[in-house]
Design an enzyme around this catalytic site. Structure first.
Site, PDB file in Angstrom:
ATOM      1  N   SER B 114       0.799  -1.228   0.000  1.00 29.43           N
ATOM      2  CA  SER B 114       0.000   0.000   0.000  1.00 29.43           C
ATOM      3  C   SER B 114       0.827   1.271   0.000  1.00 29.43           C
ATOM      4  CB  SER B 114      -0.940  -0.006   1.205  1.00 29.43           C
ATOM      5  OG  SER B 114      -0.174  -0.031   2.389  1.00 29.43           O
ATOM      6  N   LYS B 115       2.180   1.155   0.103  1.00 29.64           N
ATOM      7  CA  LYS B 115       2.997   2.370   0.125  1.00 29.64           C
ATOM      8  C   LYS B 115       3.735   2.555  -1.183  1.00 29.64           C
ATOM      9  CE  LYS B 115       2.530   3.341   4.597  1.00 29.64           C
ATOM     10  NZ  LYS B 115       3.507   3.090   5.659  1.00 29.64           N
ATOM     11  N   ASN B 116       3.129   2.193  -2.247  1.00 30.60           N
ATOM     12  CA  ASN B 116       3.801   2.094  -3.526  1.00 30.60           C
ATOM     13  C   ASN B 116       3.049   2.961  -4.545  1.00 30.60           C
ATOM     14  OD1 ASN B 116       3.888   1.008  -6.219  1.00 30.60           O
ATOM     15  ND2 ASN B 116       4.856  -0.829  -5.422  1.00 30.60           N
TER      16      ASN B 116
END
Lengths: 346, 331
Positions: B114-116
């Site tokens: 999700s941090k991409n």
């Protein structure tokens, strides 16, 4: 400037992992860092190097800039780096890919130009094609796409004006007024900061891009410098480190983004320099060299540049001056005759 | 599917590409990185092979089902590889693939990464093509609430994009309120609140309601940067964006009472400094003195006691006011 994917997972039981250990040290492990950068990518088991092929151009820019600030640029092979950069220019669009086999993007276009400026080799590429690529990415509302796929972000506004400034082609290319209007629309009224798009939360990395943008377009008067300066110096935590938004953890890369922004705004002294230096130095890896995002984690080349850059801004000895707007050695910016706007200390 | 490591996923059922009969016609392309010689990846032979085949397919421009499956393998190994995501989009378009299946696939990938930037951007492109945002609020809620990162910048950006593009504001204030209740220091949630309220429009009634809401939050946690920034941000919206802080007597009373009761949160003090400073510059020179002295006193307290790390800033604030007032006097 990929702010989040470079944060390494915590190195739980790692060696010398706690901030109090003398290993972290208060001294700059100068030669360890030189070694770390020089060897970056040469190791056999280099998983991280392969995983980051898609941003190789930026990786090279981070490495060359860090070494140059440390006065050790000659340790890298100028010729092969320039050849690599040239091979990455897309003949159709004029933009630069991060690596061969990848598509061009504004982020890697800026990194490519920064590398070539460092080596005084801008004439080796098709500069007009780069200008066309950048201009072609500007949208009717003044914003910039990163590439044909249409992501909009204030990072790209910065990349566009920085690329054109370094090429000496800011006149009669992009629509500067519209570009300014778009960046201003990303200003948040609650704190005077900037996000990636209108409405997005203020974030120190994006604030750096926007302040840098105003510095390059000579429009610093459009900023509420005192209000933004206060928000930025509020990033300093009791540990001395800086975070990127309220209630988040400190990270060495914010030492660059917050500090550079404050420097451009003439308010660097609003940060406690001694405490910040201690924090940055505690993020060194004394075994391998390099800096990590925070004390005890694994180092990487991204945080290494920003740790060194932050220390340079704070006047640490043994490091060349770094230009806060363009994140490049000052002597190169002087050589290019570029003078980004910088406010005096009040 | 939820695998936890490449080794696991590529372990038991994995057949090397070089041994697959349906890939016999493809010559894998080794990595050529430029300045350094080819790095031998001790980490995973499978990793190297998958990307060698990926390079070959991209070079040949093949856009088939097997190419799509190959991108799935490649992205499982390196979900940040932007070029593979781009190529996947080209393949999906060529195959006229079922983009709802792609959304399902992405939900899973986002769940793990999700941090991409790339996965969120890809999701957005697919949603734009489908012109169907019906899953986006649930997706981002999942990332923010269930995944335990309520400050995920990408998730918030995506959520704002979906809400703004498809006019999904209706229930957002409720969502924001929930998150603020769960963590009052969540700056992203306060930012989202401003985003929603701005869309609704800063009428006097709405401003009043928001000020009450925020003061109630501050009562519970006084030393909360986000709440104080929000309070002042909303106050400033009054009078068509020109409102002075002292035009909200109930807020001024609230803050001064907290101060009298002994609270010395730096954000509270900063508010009072702003308030008195503003007033000092408005009133006649003869009346400004008392207000100015309040400011100098508070700045001194900040610099010596309550916010020592930023003492240079507070010294500046005091000096700046002195300069402004002496300029006023000269007129």
């Amino acid at each position: 400037m990929d702010f989040t994917t470079f944060v390494k997972p915590s190195n739980g039981g790692g060696d010398g992992g706690d901030g109090d250990a003398d290993g972290g040290g208060q001294k700059l492990q100068f030669w360890k860092h030189v070694e770390y950068i020089e060897n970056h990518g040469k190791q056999e088991d280099d998983y991280e190097y392969c995983m980051t092929e898609f941003l190789r151009m930026s990786g090279i820019y981070w490495g060359t800039t860090a070494l140059d600030i440390m006065g050790q640029l000659e340790r890298l092979e100028r010729k092969s780096i320039i050849e690599f950069v040239k091979r990455c220019q897309c003949p159709n669009t004029g933009g630069f890919a991060p690596c061969e086999g990848h598509d061009p993007h504004l982020l890697y276009t800026l990194s490519a130009i920064q590398i070539l400026c460092t080596y005084d080799a801008l004439e080796e590429i098709d500069r007009e094609a780069v200008v066309r690529f950048v201009v072609g990415l500007q949208q009717p509302d003044g914003s910039f796409f990163g590439d044909k796929w249409g992501e909009v972000d204030t990072r790209f506004s910065f990349c566009a004006v920085a690329s054109l400034t370094l090429l000496g082609r800011m006149e009669e290319t992009i629509d500067v007024e519209k570009a300014v209007k778009f960046v201003l629309s990303c200003c948040n009224q609650t704190d005077g900061g900037f996000g990636s798009k209108p409405g997005a939360e203020s974030h120190a990395g994006l604030i750096y891009c926007c302040v840098g943008f105003f510095s390059l377009t000579h429009r610093m008067h459009l900023l509420d410098v005192d209000k933004l300066g206060w928000w930025l110096c509020e990033r300093q935590l009791p540990s001395g480190g800086l975070n990127g938004r309220p209630e988040k953890l400190p990270d060495v890369c914010y030492s660059w983004w917050v500090l550079a922004s404050l420097t451009i705004m003439g308010r660097l002294h609003w940060i406690s320099s001694e405490k910040l230096q201690q924090f940055i130095l505690s993020c060194q890896d004394t075994e391998t060299g390099g800096f990590s995002d925070r004390t005890g984690n694994m180092p990487d080349i991204f945080h290494t540049l920003f740790g060194i850059g932050g220390l340079s801004l704070l006047g640490h000895s043994g490091l060349k001056a770094i230009n806060p707007t363009l994140c490049m050695p000052q002597y190169i910016i002087d050589r290019l005759g570029i003078k980004p706007q910088r406010l005096p200390r009040p | 599917m939820g695998d936890s490591s490449d080794e696991e996923y590529l372990g038991t059922d994995w057949l090397a590409y070089s041994e697959r009969s349906d890939w016999k016609d493809v010559e894998p392309l080794a990595q050529d990185d430029g300045p350094n010689p080819v790095v031998s990846i001790a980490y995973s032979q499978k990793f190297r092979e998958v990307f060698d085949y990926m390079r070959a397919i991209i070079a040949s421009g093949e856009k088939s089902q097997r190419a799509l499956d190959l991108t799935t393998d490649a992205l499982r190994l390196n979900p940040a590889n932007y070029t593979v995501w781009q190529y996947r989009r080209d393949v999906l378009r060529e195959l006229k693939a079922d983009l709802y299946e792609e959304l399902d696939y992405l939900t899973e990938v986002i769940g793990q990464n999700s941090k991409n930037y790339q996965v969120w951007h890809h999701r957005r492109v697919i949603v734009e093509i489908l012109n169907d945002p019906s899953n986006e609020l649930e997706l981002t809620e999942n990332a923010l609430v269930n995944e335990g990162d309520a400050k995920n910048y990408h998730a918030w950006q995506h959520r704002q994009w979906a809400i703004r593009s498809f006019n999904l504001y209706d229930d957002e204030l409720g969502f924001v309120d929930r998150l603020i209740c769960e963590d009052q220091r969540n700056n992203s949630a306060w930012n989202q609140r401003f985003f929603v309220v701005k869309h609704l429009g800063f009428t006097p009634e709405l401003i009043q309601r928001e000020l009450s809401y925020t003061m109630n939050r501050i009562r519970i946690i006084k030393n909360n940067e986000s709440a104080w920034n929000y309070l002042v941000g909303v106050m400033r919206q009054g009078d068509s964006g020109n409102a002075q802080l002292n035009s909200y007597p109930e807020v001024v009373d609230f803050v001064e009472e907290l101060y009298q009761a002994g609270n010395r949160s730096p954000y509270l003090l900063a508010f009072l400094i702003d308030l008195y400073q503003e007033q000092a510059l408005q009133v006649k020179a003869s009346d400004s003195d008392q207000l100015a002295r309040k400011v100098y006193g508070l700045c001194e307290d900040m610099a010596t006691k309550h916010d020592v790390i930023r003492r240079k800033y507070w010294q500046y604030v005091a000096n700046h006011l002195k300069n402004q007032l002496s300029t006023v006097e000269q007129k």
